[in-house]
Design an enzyme around this catalytic site. Structure first.
Site, PDB file in Angstrom:
ATOM      1  CB  CYS A 112      58.460 -78.554 -44.002  1.00  0.00           C
ATOM      2  SG  CYS A 112      58.135 -77.848 -45.729  1.00  0.00           S
ATOM      3  CB  CYS A 152      61.842 -74.730 -44.937  1.00  0.00           C
ATOM      4  SG  CYS A 152      59.928 -74.622 -45.188  1.00  0.00           S
ATOM      5  CD  GLU A 208      59.823 -80.838 -46.989  1.00  0.00           C
ATOM      6  OE1 GLU A 208      59.287 -79.982 -48.248  1.00  0.00           O
ATOM      7  OE2 GLU A 208      60.791 -80.320 -46.378  1.00  0.00           O
TER       8      GLU A 208
HETATM    9  N1  THU Z   1      60.967 -75.983 -50.618  1.00  0.00           N
HETATM   10  C1  THU Z   1      60.505 -77.324 -50.423  1.00  0.00           C
HETATM   11  O1  THU Z   1      59.820 -77.980 -51.300  1.00  0.00           O
HETATM   12  N2  THU Z   1      60.664 -77.955 -49.011  1.00  0.00           N
HETATM   13  C2  THU Z   1      61.392 -77.160 -48.142  1.00  0.00           C
HETATM   14  O2  THU Z   1      61.689 -77.791 -47.258  1.00  0.00           O
HETATM   15  C3  THU Z   1      62.124 -76.037 -48.388  1.00  0.00           C
HETATM   16  C4  THU Z   1      61.570 -75.397 -49.711  1.00  0.00           C
HETATM   17  C5  THU Z   1      60.591 -75.370 -51.793  1.00  0.00           C
HETATM   18  C6  THU Z   1      59.511 -74.361 -51.687  1.00  0.00           C
HETATM   19  C7  THU Z   1      59.935 -73.483 -52.692  1.00  0.00           C
HETATM   20  O3  THU Z   1      59.139 -73.960 -53.952  1.00  0.00           O
HETATM   21  C8  THU Z   1      61.336 -73.573 -52.906  1.00  0.00           C
HETATM   22  O4  THU Z   1      61.784 -74.608 -52.513  1.00  0.00           O
HETATM   23  C9  THU Z   1      62.151 -72.483 -52.571  1.00  0.00           C
HETATM   24  O5  THU Z   1      63.525 -72.842 -52.579  1.00  0.00           O
END
Ligand code: THU
Length: 135
Positions: A97, A94, A59
Site C-alpha cells: 500500500c 502495509c 486502501e
Molecule cells: N490489508 C489491508 O486492507 N490494508 C493494509 O494496509 C494491510 C493489509 C488487508 C489485505 C488482506 O486482506 C488482509 O488485510 C491481510 O491481513
C-alpha cells in the site's frame, strides 16, 4: 508540522463506519478512507481471499473508487482494522500500500496509530525511504 485536524478525525470515522457496516468474517476486516484534494471522502473495505496473496487491501480499493469517480488528487488516507469489540483501530499501511499510495501522490499524508488513542500524520515518502526508481 503534520497536525491531525478535524477533517482527519472525520476520515478515521469514515473508515471505521465502513468496516463496521461491511465487516464479514474471513472476507472484510480492514476499512480505509481517502480524502481527495477536492475535499471528498471515499471509503472501502479489503477483499480477503482464500489464496492469501490474492487479497486486495482496503486502501487500494478506496483509491480505485475515488479515481473511478473522476478524482485525481489525494490529501490523506487511513486504514483501520476491526477489533473483537465491534469497533476498529487505526493501522499502519502495509508495504504494498505504501508503494501504491506513493504512486498516486508523493505528497499524500497517512494517518498512523500512536499509542492507545493518539494518531499521527506522516508524509507517504517518509514511510517509504529509498523508494525503488527505474531511472
Ligand atoms: N490489508 C489491508 O486492507 N490494508 C493494509 O494496509 C494491510 C493489509 C488487508 C489485505 C488482506 O486482506 C488482509 O488485510 C491481510 O491481513
Amino acid at each position: 508540522m503534520n497536525r491531525v485536524d478535524t477533517k482527519d478525525i472525520e476520515l478515521i470515522e469514515a473508515a471505521k463506519q465502513m468496516i463496521r457496516a461491511r465487516y464479514k468474517e474471513g472476507k472484510h476486516h480492514v476499512g480505509a478512507a481517502v480524502r481527495t484534494k477536492s475535499g471528498k471522502v471515499y471509503a472501502a473495505v479489503n477483499l480477503e481471499a482464500y489464496i492469501g496473496r490474492v487479497a486486495v487491501c482496503a486502501e487500494a480499493i478506496a483509491l480505485g473508487k475515488a479515481i473511478s469517480e473522476g478524482e485525481d488528487g489525494f490529501e490523506t488516507i487511513v486504514a483501520v482494522l476491526a477489533d473483537e469489540e465491534g469497533d476498529a483501530r487505526i493501522v499502519s499501511p502495509c508495504g504494498i500500500c505504501r508503494e501504491l499510495i506513493s504512486d498516486y501522490g508523493q505528497e499524500i499524508h497517512v494517518l498512523l496509530p500512536q499509542g492507545q488513542e493518539e494518531y499521527s500524520k506522516t508524509g507517504i515518502l517518509e514511510l517509504l525511504p529509498a523508494k525503488y526508481k527505474r531511472e
